[in-house]
Motif scaffolding. Structure first.
Motif, PDB file in Angstrom:
ATOM      1  N   UNK A 143      15.838 -52.565 -10.749  1.00 44.22           N
ATOM      2  CA  UNK A 143      16.330 -52.841  -9.396  1.00 44.22           C
ATOM      3  C   UNK A 143      17.822 -53.128  -9.456  1.00 44.22           C
ATOM      4  N   UNK A 144      18.603 -52.363  -8.721  1.00 45.55           N
ATOM      5  CA  UNK A 144      20.059 -52.487  -8.725  1.00 45.55           C
ATOM      6  C   UNK A 144      20.501 -53.553  -7.726  1.00 45.55           C
ATOM      7  N   UNK A 145      21.309 -54.488  -8.195  1.00 53.74           N
ATOM      8  CA  UNK A 145      21.820 -55.558  -7.341  1.00 53.74           C
ATOM      9  C   UNK A 145      23.268 -55.326  -6.923  1.00 53.74           C
ATOM     10  N   UNK A 146      24.054 -54.670  -7.757  1.00 52.02           N
ATOM     11  CA  UNK A 146      25.453 -54.401  -7.422  1.00 52.02           C
ATOM     12  C   UNK A 146      25.931 -53.216  -8.255  1.00 52.02           C
ATOM     13  N   UNK A 147      26.825 -52.423  -7.652  1.00 46.02           N
ATOM     14  CA  UNK A 147      27.347 -51.219  -8.295  1.00 46.02           C
ATOM     15  C   UNK A 147      28.821 -51.085  -7.982  1.00 46.02           C
ATOM     16  N   UNK A 148      29.647 -50.873  -8.998  1.00 39.51           N
ATOM     17  CA  UNK A 148      31.077 -50.621  -8.818  1.00 39.51           C
ATOM     18  C   UNK A 148      31.275 -49.573  -7.715  1.00 39.51           C
ATOM     19  N   UNK A 149      32.189 -49.814  -6.748  1.00 38.54           N
ATOM     20  CA  UNK A 149      33.254 -50.820  -6.743  1.00 38.54           C
ATOM     21  C   UNK A 149      32.891 -52.190  -6.182  1.00 38.54           C
ATOM     22  N   UNK A 150      31.594 -52.484  -5.954  1.00 39.44           N
ATOM     23  CA  UNK A 150      31.237 -53.887  -5.720  1.00 39.44           C
ATOM     24  C   UNK A 150      31.847 -54.723  -6.845  1.00 39.44           C
TER      25      UNK A 150
END
Length: 353
Positions: A284-291
């Protein structure tokens, strides 16, 4: 506020706030403090709003390029000045302002020393309001300008590794050569590059990025421990996304970059390419660049860059959505962000939609 006379308190705030906005990259806190304080010793730099510059005024980016974890890296203030001197000789036009490429512990104060010793104004502006891995990501989408000629100059290294390089060419080729120069110099070089008009900067970069770093640093330093972390996420509109013990850490320095993974409590996994790129748990992805993804010491709240992570550390991970950040137009350029997927071997572009 259009002009701000910088002082030592602001140096500390800018460096610590920049460290948070560095997202795992952007240089070292200790080096940023040294460079910022040196600027105050040699001059009286002022931070000037981008609004004070005419549309045709020429602005120049000053930065570091390389891998912060490289064991032989060596960059001193004289290298920053030398790079600017070489670039000015190449372009043959007056430079009206200096600004950094990104926010980070070391990079937020890029330009402070050069401004103090040359008198060229320091702009409250960054090519990108957070740190990023590649030179092209810090070039305000000049990669999309037809026939744009990039002028770049670099200096750094010690002894036989010392190198000076001045190059003009396509943005991609010039950035690649500067990256190679950083490797030859032992890991890092100081760079001056890519003159643009103030009008172009306004349309493509992050105006107010330095005062943002100062405000984040003020929030961080105004409290201690968990309260400081909460103050930062409140300031940025983010959240504490994970916390625990670092149970695994891998880092490889290659091609002028640091890349690797961090695992927390054998559950959360972060990837980084200088900066943190992804945060996930059980797929499960919580944050992804550019976040913005950033690690802080869970007890002291001191920001920890990716290259300084170690097993056994107790850390908190904060995440701030990209829409809450001051970002360059490059952070919406899918061609530039494709390189992230190629390095970390995880999907990124599909999370931008």
């Amino acid at each position: 506020m259009t002009r701000l006379k910088l002082n030592e308190e602001m140096v500390e705030q800018a460096v610590y706030g920049g460290a948070v906005l560095g997202g795992g990259g952007g240089g070292w806190i200790e080096e940023g403090l040294k460079l910022g304080r040196l600027a105050l010793e040699v001059g009286e730099p002022e931070l000037i709003s981008l609004d004070e510059f005419g549309d045709d005024d020429l602005l120049v980016t000053v930065s570091m390029v390389g891998a912060p974890a490289a064991k032989e890296q060596f960059v001193k203030p004289v290298h920053y000045a030398k790079a600017l001197e070489m670039l000015a000789a190449t372009i043959g036009r007056p430079i009206q302002g200096l600004h950094t490429n990104e926010n980070g512990a070391g990079t937020t104060v890029n330009g402070w020393f050069q401004s103090a010793i040359t008198g060229v104004p320091l702009v409250d502006f960054a090519c990108n309001g957070r740190a990023h891995p590649t030179g092209s990501m810090g070039s305000m989408n000049l990669s999309e300008v037809a026939d744009y000629v990039s002028h770049q100059a670099a200096a750094g290294g010690r002894g036989k590794r010392y190198i000076e390089l001045s190059i003009s060419g396509s943005l991609d080729k010039a950035s690649t050569m500067i990256r190679k120069a950083s490797i030859e110099a032992g890991g890092l070089v100081a760079v001056a590059r890519n003159p643009v008009t103030a009008a172009y900067a306004r349309a493509n970069g992050a105006a107010g990025a330095i005062t943002q770093a100062i405000e984040v640093g003020r929030a961080l330093l105004s409290a201690k421990g968990e309260a400081a972390i909460e103050a930062v996420v409140a300031q940025l509109g983010g959240k504490v996304a994970a916390s625990g013990t670092v149970t695994d850490f891998s880092l490889e320095t290659s091609g002028g970059f640091d890349a690797g993974t961090v695992r927390i409590d054998d559950a959360y996994e972060m990837t980084f390419w200088n900066e943190y790129m992804t945060l996930e748990k059980d797929g499960e992805r919580f944050a992804t660049f550019p976040d913005l993804i950033m690690t802080l010491d869970a007890k002291t709240a001191k920001p920890i860059v990716s290259a300084a992570i170690a097993k056994g550390q107790q850390i908190a991970v904060i995440a701030v959505p990209a829409e809450k950040l001051l970002l360059s137009t490059t952070m919406r350029n899918r061609k530039l962000l494709q390189a992230v997927e190629d390095i970390i071997k995880k999907p990124v572009l599909s999370y931008l939609d």
